[in-house]
Scaffold this motif. Structure first.
Motif, PDB file in Angstrom:
ATOM      1  N   ILE A 345       0.850  -1.190   0.000  1.00 53.35           N
ATOM      2  CA  ILE A 345       0.000   0.000   0.000  1.00 53.35           C
ATOM      3  C   ILE A 345       0.890   1.246   0.000  1.00 53.35           C
ATOM      4  O   ILE A 345       1.766   1.402   0.855  1.00 53.35           O
ATOM      5  N   ALA A 346       0.666   2.120  -0.944  1.00 62.51           N
ATOM      6  CA  ALA A 346       1.528   3.296  -1.135  1.00 62.51           C
ATOM      7  C   ALA A 346       1.133   4.408  -0.172  1.00 62.51           C
ATOM      8  O   ALA A 346       0.455   5.371  -0.538  1.00 62.51           O
ATOM      9  N   HIS A 377     -12.100   1.673  11.634  1.00 60.67           N
ATOM     10  CA  HIS A 377     -12.623   0.342  11.956  1.00 60.67           C
ATOM     11  C   HIS A 377     -14.109   0.252  11.572  1.00 60.67           C
ATOM     12  O   HIS A 377     -14.551  -0.764  11.004  1.00 60.67           O
ATOM     13  N   GLU A 378     -14.854   1.306  11.855  1.00 61.60           N
ATOM     14  CA  GLU A 378     -16.284   1.299  11.549  1.00 61.60           C
ATOM     15  C   GLU A 378     -16.536   1.258  10.044  1.00 61.60           C
ATOM     16  O   GLU A 378     -17.484   0.612   9.581  1.00 61.60           O
ATOM     17  N   LYS A 379     -15.678   1.929   9.274  1.00 59.29           N
ATOM     18  CA  LYS A 379     -15.817   1.895   7.819  1.00 59.29           C
ATOM     19  C   LYS A 379     -15.512   0.500   7.271  1.00 59.29           C
ATOM     20  O   LYS A 379     -16.148   0.041   6.311  1.00 59.29           O
ATOM     21  N   LEU A 380     -14.537  -0.170   7.877  1.00 57.13           N
ATOM     22  CA  LEU A 380     -14.269  -1.553   7.496  1.00 57.13           C
ATOM     23  C   LEU A 380     -15.493  -2.428   7.808  1.00 57.13           C
ATOM     24  O   LEU A 380     -15.899  -3.266   6.999  1.00 57.13           O
ATOM     25  N   VAL A 385     -15.910  -6.193   6.741  1.00 53.58           N
ATOM     26  CA  VAL A 385     -14.566  -6.629   7.123  1.00 53.58           C
ATOM     27  C   VAL A 385     -14.525  -6.539   8.644  1.00 53.58           C
ATOM     28  O   VAL A 385     -14.538  -5.448   9.212  1.00 53.58           O
ATOM     29  N   ILE A 386     -14.484  -7.677   9.314  1.00 58.29           N
ATOM     30  CA  ILE A 386     -14.607  -7.713  10.769  1.00 58.29           C
ATOM     31  C   ILE A 386     -13.214  -7.840  11.375  1.00 58.29           C
ATOM     32  O   ILE A 386     -12.587  -8.905  11.351  1.00 58.29           O
ATOM     33  N   THR A 387     -12.723  -6.727  11.884  1.00 59.87           N
ATOM     34  CA  THR A 387     -11.423  -6.696  12.542  1.00 59.87           C
ATOM     35  C   THR A 387     -11.639  -6.241  13.983  1.00 59.87           C
ATOM     36  O   THR A 387     -12.764  -6.130  14.455  1.00 59.87           O
ATOM     37  N   ASP A 388     -10.542  -5.971  14.673  1.00 61.15           N
ATOM     38  CA  ASP A 388     -10.625  -5.609  16.078  1.00 61.15           C
ATOM     39  C   ASP A 388      -9.833  -4.324  16.291  1.00 61.15           C
ATOM     40  O   ASP A 388      -8.645  -4.264  15.968  1.00 61.15           O
ATOM     41  N   TRP A 389     -10.482  -3.298  16.811  1.00 59.37           N
ATOM     42  CA  TRP A 389      -9.839  -1.997  17.028  1.00 59.37           C
ATOM     43  C   TRP A 389      -9.287  -1.903  18.435  1.00 59.37           C
ATOM     44  O   TRP A 389      -9.949  -2.283  19.399  1.00 59.37           O
ATOM     45  N   ARG A 390      -8.045  -1.408  18.557  1.00 60.54           N
ATOM     46  CA  ARG A 390      -7.452  -1.154  19.862  1.00 60.54           C
ATOM     47  C   ARG A 390      -6.882   0.265  19.875  1.00 60.54           C
ATOM     48  O   ARG A 390      -6.110   0.636  18.986  1.00 60.54           O
ATOM     49  N   GLU A 391      -7.329   1.011  20.858  1.00 54.21           N
ATOM     50  CA  GLU A 391      -6.858   2.387  20.970  1.00 54.21           C
ATOM     51  C   GLU A 391      -5.346   2.436  21.193  1.00 54.21           C
ATOM     52  O   GLU A 391      -4.789   1.549  21.826  1.00 54.21           O
ATOM     53  N   PRO A 392      -4.655   3.477  20.652  1.00 53.57           N
ATOM     54  CA  PRO A 392      -5.274   4.616  19.968  1.00 53.57           C
ATOM     55  C   PRO A 392      -5.433   4.449  18.457  1.00 53.57           C
ATOM     56  O   PRO A 392      -6.255   5.120  17.858  1.00 53.57           O
ATOM     57  N   ILE A 415      -9.724  -3.382   0.306  1.00 52.89           N
ATOM     58  CA  ILE A 415     -10.679  -2.457   0.956  1.00 52.89           C
ATOM     59  C   ILE A 415      -9.945  -1.468   1.840  1.00 52.89           C
ATOM     60  O   ILE A 415     -10.219  -0.263   1.821  1.00 52.89           O
ATOM     61  N   LEU A 416      -8.989  -1.959   2.622  1.00 57.74           N
ATOM     62  CA  LEU A 416      -8.214  -1.064   3.502  1.00 57.74           C
ATOM     63  C   LEU A 416      -7.500   0.004   2.669  1.00 57.74           C
ATOM     64  O   LEU A 416      -7.451   1.174   3.047  1.00 57.74           O
ATOM     65  N   LYS A 417      -6.982  -0.399   1.537  1.00 59.62           N
ATOM     66  CA  LYS A 417      -6.252   0.530   0.660  1.00 59.62           C
ATOM     67  C   LYS A 417      -7.138   1.714   0.237  1.00 59.62           C
ATOM     68  O   LYS A 417      -6.699   2.868   0.232  1.00 59.62           O
ATOM     69  N   THR A 418      -8.393   1.427  -0.062  1.00 57.84           N
ATOM     70  CA  THR A 418      -9.282   2.503  -0.502  1.00 57.84           C
ATOM     71  C   THR A 418      -9.611   3.461   0.644  1.00 57.84           C
ATOM     72  O   THR A 418      -9.940   4.624   0.404  1.00 57.84           O
ATOM     73  N   LEU A 419      -9.507   2.974   1.881  1.00 57.54           N
ATOM     74  CA  LEU A 419      -9.881   3.796   3.032  1.00 57.54           C
ATOM     75  C   LEU A 419      -8.742   4.657   3.556  1.00 57.54           C
ATOM     76  O   LEU A 419      -8.994   5.650   4.237  1.00 57.54           O
ATOM     77  N   VAL A 420      -7.509   4.284   3.270  1.00 56.59           N
ATOM     78  CA  VAL A 420      -6.361   5.062   3.781  1.00 56.59           C
ATOM     79  C   VAL A 420      -5.610   5.791   2.679  1.00 56.59           C
ATOM     80  O   VAL A 420      -4.712   6.572   2.956  1.00 56.59           O
TER      81      VAL A 420
END
Length: 420
Positions: A345-346, A377-380, A385-392, A415-420
């Motif tokens: 991912i660039a 995480h919510e957009k995933l 796409v079910i992942t696990d978010w850990r702060e921060p 999918i992650l690539k399109t979001l970041v």
């Protein structure tokens, strides 16, 4: 392996995967159109094996048919039911059957083990944990310190990463023991760190701790069914783990417990007692003085919950068929491909904080995304796409070799690539 960043390549890897058929034996959550979710949270709750319903139904049917006589007459008699789990569970964690039992839940088991193995004195009372240990472990050891009359802040020593780093260094643990070993009674370390996914050298930890006459315990919540901890040969004194993550036994299911063979016949160890750790030959005589059983069974308290154990038995039967060696081989390939795709991912925003060496991690990759918050995480989630978010700013992703595919990994990264 020379990876390629294409869907066709991922699908080819799946065709070549000797475990690709196992996915069909699990219920994979689906969206409203019947498409499988991209499920990467086996490090929090494993998926349900399709055969589990049958295993539980068998016990419900026998309960209906026999009532209390199911303890003896059920197809899988309830009285010795926990023994059906021992052999395979021992193989998964690298232990002898004598050293393993399934009982209670994880933090309960850690407390019961500390009753026996945390025996502080006025001088030697401190406990070492990782600075980013799972909160339940921290709360458990703090309460143990307080219960024994010590200041929790003074008695708790944290093994920390160096400034600017995410991972723990073994030499820093050695320094802690060299400087404070005469005051340390117990090391309670997570074999696989829940946050970074770092797989620590359990045998080396045992050697470092024992050199200073410390007891060494391991929390394998994120290790059992994921890595091969080789507990017996590691020499650690005790360990415990949950079964609802990589062992796919269902929400809140029972815990596994390990006590090394060297402690198996020590009846003088302090412990809490109940009728299920009393000698099974005389247990039902009722009026006998307490006679503790040898091995890990000597830490049981109560008769086992059969319905929960039926789900565990279902899962363990699958592990027995597939084998941890094959699972680890696929896990290393799966995370290797995942790591490769993330690095393609660039952007400078993404960093994998899990060790790059496959031997120093399980199947979890922890992805740090600069300037991100939980909305990522919510957009995933919105795209299933079910992942696990850990702060921060960390997304924990676990492509589990039992049921995740190389195509899952490819699609998730796209999918992650399109979001970041």
């Amino acid at each position: 392996m020379n990876y390629q960043n294409s869907l066709a390549f991922a699908q080819q890897l799946d065709k070549e995967d000797p475990l690709q058929h196992v996915r069909k034996e699990f219920h994979v959550p689906k969206d409203t159109h019947g498409n499988d979710w991209l499920y990467f949270t086996g490090n929090s709750l494993g998926l349900q094996p399709k055969q589990t319903q049958q295993y539980i139904q068998q016990e419900l049917d026998d309960w209906a048919k026999y009532g209390v006589e199911g303890h003896f007459e059920a197809q899988n008699p309830w009285l010795p039911y926990h023994e059906f789990l021992t052999k395979t569970m021992a193989e998964i964690v690298g232990a002898k059957p004598l050293e393993v039992v399934v009982m209670n839940t994880l933090t309960t088991n850690l407390h019961l083990l500390m009753v026996s193995f945390y025996q502080p004195t006025k001088k030697k009372y401190k406990i070492v944990i990782e600075s980013d240990a799972f909160p339940s472990d921290r709360y458990a050891v703090q309460s143990q310190l307080q219960f024994h009359g010590f200041d929790a802040k003074e008695g708790l020593i944290e093994w920390r990463p160096r400034e600017g780093e995410e991972l723990l260094r073994m030499e820093d643990l050695e320094t802690i023991l060299e400087e404070q070993g005469d005051e340390i009674a117990l090391l309670l370390i997570g074999g696989v760190n829940y946050y970074t996914g770092q797989y620590l050298d359990i045998k080396r930890i045992a050697e470092i701790g024992h050199a200073k006459n410390c007891i060494v315990g391991i929390d394998l919540a994120h290790g059992a069914g994921n890595i091969q901890p080789d507990l017996h040969n590691s020499g650690v004194d005790f360990a415990a783990w949950c079964t609802y993550k990589y062992l796919n036994s269902g929400p809140g299911s029972l815990s596994g417990l390990f006590v090394h063979e060297k402690h198996a016949y020590n009846k003088e160890l302090p412990r809490f007692a109940g009728w299920w750790n009393h000698n099974k030959e005389t247990r039902f005589n009722m009026r006998q003085p307490f006679d503790v059983m040898a091995g890990a069974e000597g830490w049981q308290l109560s008769n086992p919950p059969i319905l929960s154990m039926a789900a565990i038995r279902s899962s363990l039967d699958m592990f027995a068929k597939v084998g941890m060696t094959a699972l680890r081989e696929k896990s290393e390939k799966l995370t290797g491909y995942f790591e490769y795709l993330i690095n393609q991912i660039a952007t400078d925003r993404i960093k994998i904080i899990t060790p790059s060496n496959p031997k120093e991690r399980g199947c979890q990759l922890s992805i740090q995304v600069q300037n991100a918050d939980k909305s990522l995480h919510e957009k995933l989630m919105e795209q299933h796409v079910i992942t696990d978010w850990r702060e921060p700013d960390v997304i924990r992703c676990a492509p589990v070799p039992m049921y995740n595919s190389f195509e899952d990994v490819f699609r998730m990264v796209e999918i992650l690539k399109t979001l970041v």
